[in-house]
Design an enzyme around this catalytic site. Sequence first.
Site, PDB file in Angstrom:
ATOM      1  N   ASP A   1       0.826  -1.219   0.000  1.00  0.00           N
ATOM      2  CA  ASP A   1       0.000   0.000   0.000  1.00  0.00           C
ATOM      3  C   ASP A   1       0.854   1.261   0.000  1.00  0.00           C
ATOM      4  O   ASP A   1       0.342   2.365  -0.093  1.00  0.00           O
ATOM      5  CB  ASP A   1      -0.933  -0.018   1.225  1.00  0.00           C
ATOM      6  CG  ASP A   1      -2.006   1.071   1.148  1.00  0.00           C
ATOM      7  OD1 ASP A   1      -2.393   1.435   0.022  1.00  0.00           O
ATOM      8  OD2 ASP A   1      -2.425   1.568   2.210  1.00  0.00           O
TER       9      ASP A   1
ATOM     10  N   GLN B   1      -5.613  -1.940  -6.365  1.00  0.00           N
ATOM     11  CA  GLN B   1      -6.294  -1.024  -5.446  1.00  0.00           C
ATOM     12  C   GLN B   1      -7.064   0.027  -6.229  1.00  0.00           C
ATOM     13  O   GLN B   1      -6.584   0.532  -7.244  1.00  0.00           O
ATOM     14  CB  GLN B   1      -5.265  -0.327  -4.558  1.00  0.00           C
ATOM     15  CG  GLN B   1      -5.864   0.671  -3.594  1.00  0.00           C
ATOM     16  CD  GLN B   1      -4.816   1.310  -2.665  1.00  0.00           C
ATOM     17  OE1 GLN B   1      -4.461   2.460  -2.846  1.00  0.00           O
ATOM     18  NE2 GLN B   1      -4.320   0.556  -1.702  1.00  0.00           N
TER      19      GLN B   1
ATOM     20  N   SER C   1      -7.167   5.209  -0.071  1.00  0.00           N
ATOM     21  CA  SER C   1      -7.469   3.918  -0.688  1.00  0.00           C
ATOM     22  C   SER C   1      -8.869   3.480  -0.281  1.00  0.00           C
ATOM     23  O   SER C   1      -9.268   3.614   0.875  1.00  0.00           O
ATOM     24  CB  SER C   1      -6.424   2.875  -0.291  1.00  0.00           C
ATOM     25  OG  SER C   1      -5.887   3.128   0.973  1.00  0.00           O
TER      26      SER C   1
HETATM   27  C1  SCA Z   1     -13.495   7.263   1.335  1.00  0.00           C
HETATM   28  C2  SCA Z   1     -14.331   7.855   2.439  1.00  0.00           C
HETATM   29  C3  SCA Z   1     -13.794   9.230   2.751  1.00  0.00           C
HETATM   30  C4  SCA Z   1     -15.794   7.932   2.005  1.00  0.00           C
HETATM   31  O1  SCA Z   1     -16.158   9.166   1.876  1.00  0.00           O
HETATM   32  P1  SCA Z   1     -17.604   9.757   1.963  1.00  0.00           P
HETATM   33  O2  SCA Z   1     -17.557  10.914   1.076  1.00  0.00           O
HETATM   34  O3  SCA Z   1     -18.659   8.763   1.722  1.00  0.00           O
HETATM   35  O4  SCA Z   1     -17.624  10.094   3.501  1.00  0.00           O
HETATM   36  P2  SCA Z   1     -18.145  11.364   4.241  1.00  0.00           P
HETATM   37  O5  SCA Z   1     -17.896  11.096   5.678  1.00  0.00           O
HETATM   38  O6  SCA Z   1     -19.496  11.699   3.784  1.00  0.00           O
HETATM   39  O7  SCA Z   1     -17.132  12.506   3.774  1.00  0.00           O
HETATM   40  C5  SCA Z   1     -15.771  12.495   4.070  1.00  0.00           C
HETATM   41  C6  SCA Z   1     -15.229  13.857   3.679  1.00  0.00           C
HETATM   42  O8  SCA Z   1     -15.361  14.022   2.254  1.00  0.00           O
HETATM   43  C7  SCA Z   1     -16.155  15.165   1.973  1.00  0.00           C
HETATM   44  N1  SCA Z   1     -16.943  14.854   0.803  1.00  0.00           N
HETATM   45  C8  SCA Z   1     -17.915  13.937   0.696  1.00  0.00           C
HETATM   46  N2  SCA Z   1     -18.393  13.905  -0.555  1.00  0.00           N
HETATM   47  C9  SCA Z   1     -17.728  14.855  -1.243  1.00  0.00           C
HETATM   48  C10 SCA Z   1     -17.755  15.318  -2.575  1.00  0.00           C
HETATM   49  N3  SCA Z   1     -18.576  14.788  -3.464  1.00  0.00           N
HETATM   50  N4  SCA Z   1     -16.901  16.284  -2.945  1.00  0.00           N
HETATM   51  C11 SCA Z   1     -16.039  16.821  -2.078  1.00  0.00           C
HETATM   52  N5  SCA Z   1     -15.948  16.410  -0.779  1.00  0.00           N
HETATM   53  C12 SCA Z   1     -16.791  15.455  -0.368  1.00  0.00           C
HETATM   54  C13 SCA Z   1     -16.991  15.357   3.207  1.00  0.00           C
HETATM   55  O9  SCA Z   1     -17.421  16.683   3.332  1.00  0.00           O
HETATM   56  C14 SCA Z   1     -16.002  15.008   4.300  1.00  0.00           C
HETATM   57  O10 SCA Z   1     -15.089  16.048   4.483  1.00  0.00           O
HETATM   58  P3  SCA Z   1     -14.647  16.549   5.950  1.00  0.00           P
HETATM   59  O11 SCA Z   1     -13.964  15.350   6.545  1.00  0.00           O
HETATM   60  O12 SCA Z   1     -13.723  17.692   5.675  1.00  0.00           O
HETATM   61  O13 SCA Z   1     -15.905  16.891   6.647  1.00  0.00           O
HETATM   62  C15 SCA Z   1     -14.362   6.972   3.671  1.00  0.00           C
HETATM   63  O14 SCA Z   1     -14.901   5.723   3.312  1.00  0.00           O
HETATM   64  C16 SCA Z   1     -13.016   6.750   4.230  1.00  0.00           C
HETATM   65  O15 SCA Z   1     -12.411   7.637   4.804  1.00  0.00           O
HETATM   66  N6  SCA Z   1     -12.498   5.501   4.106  1.00  0.00           N
HETATM   67  C17 SCA Z   1     -11.213   5.171   4.627  1.00  0.00           C
HETATM   68  C18 SCA Z   1     -10.132   5.500   3.635  1.00  0.00           C
HETATM   69  C19 SCA Z   1      -8.792   5.218   4.265  1.00  0.00           C
HETATM   70  O16 SCA Z   1      -8.520   5.691   5.357  1.00  0.00           O
HETATM   71  N7  SCA Z   1      -7.932   4.411   3.563  1.00  0.00           N
HETATM   72  C20 SCA Z   1      -6.668   3.989   4.108  1.00  0.00           C
HETATM   73  C21 SCA Z   1      -5.713   5.141   4.236  1.00  0.00           C
HETATM   74  S1  SCA Z   1      -5.214   5.770   2.696  1.00  0.00           S
HETATM   75  C22 SCA Z   1      -3.690   5.096   2.456  1.00  0.00           C
HETATM   76  O17 SCA Z   1      -3.192   4.427   3.294  1.00  0.00           O
HETATM   77  C23 SCA Z   1      -2.997   5.359   1.158  1.00  0.00           C
HETATM   78  C24 SCA Z   1      -1.524   5.470   1.409  1.00  0.00           C
HETATM   79  C25 SCA Z   1      -0.773   6.154   0.266  1.00  0.00           C
HETATM   80  O18 SCA Z   1      -1.273   6.232  -0.855  1.00  0.00           O
HETATM   81  O19 SCA Z   1       0.340   6.636   0.536  1.00  0.00           O
END
Ligand code: SCA
Length: 337
Positions: free
Chosen positions: A253, A324, A274
């Site tokens: 990842d 991914q 992700s």
């Molecule tokens: C992907 C999401 C964010 C799903 O998002 P959702 O939009 O459904 O959730 P939400 O709670 O409604 O919204 C989250 C944030 O996105 C914003 N938001 C929602 N819809 C939006 C849109 N259409 N346009 C712009 N912003 C939007 C919300 O206002 C909120 O911001 P605010 O927060 O500002 O209010 C969630 O499932 C999630 O966080 N999953 C975990 C992802 C993760 O942690 N993956 C592992 C780490 S990533 C990784 O390790 C990668 C490593 C690497 O690449 O180096």
Amino acid sequence: MAEMGRQSVVLKYNNEDVENETLRSQYCNDTAPSVPNSSTPDVRSVLVTSVLNLEKLDTDLYRGKHYWIPSTQRLFGGEIISQALGAASETVTGQLSVHSLHCYFVRPGDPSVPVLYQVERTRDGRSFSVRSVKAIQHDKPILMCQASFHAHQPSPLAHQYTMPTVPPPEDLLTMEELVQQYASDHNLAERDRRALNKVLDPEVPLEIKPVNMPAFSRRIAIEPRKLLWVRAKGHIGEGDMRQHCCVAAYVSDYSFLGTAVLPYADFKPQFSASLDHAMWFHNSFRTDEWMLYEIDSSWAGHSRGLVHGRLWRQDGVLAASSAQEGLLRMVPSESKL
Ligand SMILES: CC(C)(COP(=O)(O)OP(=O)(O)OC[C@H]1O[C@@H](n2cnc3c(N)ncnc32)[C@H](O)[C@@H]1OP(=O)(O)O)[C@@H](O)C(=O)NCCC(=O)NCCSC(=O)CCC(=O)O
């Protein structure tokens, strides 16, 4: 949309018995080569002593602590996957090895509290065992993971792609050395210098040697492809293959999703994470030895990007594959967001 380069890969099929034997011995040798991790031979990897050192709280219930926290202040996805796989592996007895896992990241991980891993023993058959793991924080799932384990079953099938021809890790600079070299340019803009600090976090428990100079300042669009040598910092040892699979899950990842944004120099991710992650394990390997991580992105659109990875042993054996999809909400590069 940017034009994407297509990598050329050669498939090796084994139609004849003689070819069969050659391929099997060349590519499916179950004994991983044992070149010691020369830089830190006596220090155990924190991936084993900390990240994968899960605390057993009850039957099929484990607790994991955090090591490196990314600057996003969300838990690193690779850490959660590796711990989920570690918890699943604890509940599988016998000579079964993980062959695949499929995960969804459903909530951001909170670095201020540990993660609980609740394992469900979905099925135990004669050849396969399947486990479902729920990673929980604040009483809510942050990751759903399914992992499947397979007993060793010899087969006449044995083919794989050919490993890309790249310089060996001994001939390449570490990420730290590349950053130092880049930072020594007196004409470097101040914001580019600040961005370098994000690239280099000494807490990351991995050693990285990029094959190509990374696009530190991201002003030039390049094809969505990365090649990097990677190994765990510190010693893990031949030990348990299950540990190496968990570490490979961690590695897989790292620097993965970012590959999908390489063709878009005029935009930067305002938010990236992700969404799901899958892995397939093919052959034995050691993650404290250099492995080549070959990454490409086949598609991006609708604020998402898809990336594919292949983790190679230095002797050309394909050790594992990964895939991914990630969320990529982009803004113009000049934006202050
Ligand atoms: C992907 C999401 C964010 C799903 O998002 P959702 O939009 O459904 O959730 P939400 O709670 O409604 O919204 C989250 C944030 O996105 C914003 N938001 C929602 N819809 C939006 C849109 N259409 N346009 C712009 N912003 C939007 C919300 O206002 C909120 O911001 P605010 O927060 O500002 O209010 C969630 O499932 C999630 O966080 N999953 C975990 C992802 C993760 O942690 N993956 C592992 C780490 S990533 C990784 O390790 C990668 C490593 C690497 O690449 O180096």
